[in-house]
Design a protein around this motif. Structure first.
Motif, PDB file in Angstrom:
ATOM      1  N   LEU A 225       0.817  -1.207   0.000  1.00 53.86           N
ATOM      2  CA  LEU A 225       0.000   0.000   0.000  1.00 53.86           C
ATOM      3  C   LEU A 225       0.855   1.263   0.000  1.00 53.86           C
ATOM      4  N   ASP A 226       0.329   2.311  -0.610  1.00 60.90           N
ATOM      5  CA  ASP A 226       0.967   3.623  -0.542  1.00 60.90           C
ATOM      6  C   ASP A 226       0.885   4.084   0.910  1.00 60.90           C
ATOM      7  N   PRO A 227       2.017   4.459   1.527  1.00 60.34           N
ATOM      8  CA  PRO A 227       1.988   4.858   2.942  1.00 60.34           C
ATOM      9  C   PRO A 227       1.094   6.057   3.231  1.00 60.34           C
ATOM     10  N   ARG A 228       0.717   6.798   2.200  1.00 56.37           N
ATOM     11  CA  ARG A 228      -0.200   7.923   2.389  1.00 56.37           C
ATOM     12  C   ARG A 228      -1.635   7.449   2.561  1.00 56.37           C
ATOM     13  N   HIS A 229      -1.862   6.174   2.252  1.00 57.95           N
ATOM     14  CA  HIS A 229      -3.225   5.648   2.258  1.00 57.95           C
ATOM     15  C   HIS A 229      -3.505   4.701   3.425  1.00 57.95           C
ATOM     16  N   VAL A 230      -2.592   4.616   4.384  1.00 53.29           N
ATOM     17  CA  VAL A 230      -2.812   3.742   5.541  1.00 53.29           C
ATOM     18  C   VAL A 230      -2.060   4.305   6.747  1.00 53.29           C
ATOM     19  N   ARG A 231      -2.680   4.182   7.908  1.00 52.23           N
ATOM     20  CA  ARG A 231      -2.047   4.613   9.152  1.00 52.23           C
ATOM     21  C   ARG A 231      -1.855   3.390  10.049  1.00 52.23           C
TER      22      ARG A 231
END
Length: 249
Positions: A72-78
């Protein structure tokens, strides 16, 4: 035998087979994540996705989380990790500190430990009173009902590992200079109370398994299987929800 007594892999597969299936599941998850975020498909924002991990010490939570978010794109998951509450956090209701990390519509959060600490470590170690942890089951159930009623996809994993395998992993960590930080005196103390923790876990699984917030017990002695099982299970749950909403690409 309880919920943990049946925590064994249903099938055996080679390392090569597991890796191939994992790679395919990760690509499947990437497509689903982009669909949830409105980036592909109908390009409509989907429901929030929260994946929660609990488990024994050295049960493989970190490895499973790493494989889950890798594609996943790290901007799309916390990814949020929770340890003991701070002094200020203890001044509030125990659920208060979790609200800010929960995902909004189209978002995704992965929790490394969670509000279940109230009925596990806080119960066993005496950090919560009997009255506090006994009423926490219904407080947690109502909290999760509130989240799922608003549309959240809530997936809860218990990562199980046998007593023998946990001890083997402890010794392996102790012998590795780059992994000794993962092993603490508290981990060893917790092993001495394994029977007490097992009783707390069984009660937690029995009392907080809800129709829209099911517990999924993952057999963790085989790391490859456990990581694959987590990613495939997330894909299946998300696909089912998206199909119901008519958003599946």
């Amino acid at each position: 035998m309880g919920h943990l007594g049946n925590a064994k892999p249903p099938v055996e597969m080679s390392k090569k087979q597991a890796e191939a299936r994992l790679a395919a599941a990760q690509q499947r998850l990437l497509r689903l994540r982009l669909t949830l975020g409105g980036q592909i498909g109908e390009k409509k924002i989907g429901p929030p996705l929260c994946v929660l991990f609990e488990g024994w010490d050295a049960s493989g939570k970190g490895g499973a989380i790493k494989r889950l978010v890798a594609p996943l794109d790290p901007r799309h998951v916390r990814v949020a990790q929770f340890a003991a509450p701070t002094y200020d956090e203890k001044r509030h209701h125990f659920l208060q500190r979790f609200w800010n990390v929960l995902p909004g519509a189209g978002g995704m959060a992965v929790l490394d430990r969670s509000w279940y600490g109230r009925v596990l470590v806080e119960r066993v170690e005496g950090f919560a009173t009997d009255a506090q942890w006994k009423r926490a089951y219904e407080e947690i159930n109502e909290f999760e009902r509130t989240l799922t009623a608003e549309g959240m996809i809530l997936i809860k994993f218990w990562m199980h590992v046998s007593d023998e395998e946990q001890l083997r992993r402890f010794h392996s960590r102790a012998a590795d200079p780059l992994r000794t930080w993962k092993l603490t005196d508290e981990d060893w103390r917790n092993r001495e109370k394994r029977d007490q923790y097992r009783a707390a876990i069984e009660e937690m699984l029995a009392r907080t398994d809800q129709p829209r917030a099911r517990w999924r017990v993952i057999p963790g002695d085989d790391k490859g299987y456990a990581r694959l099982a987590v990613v495939e299970e997330v894909c299946q749950v998300v696909e089912k929800k998206l199909a119901k909403l008519g958003l599946l690409a």
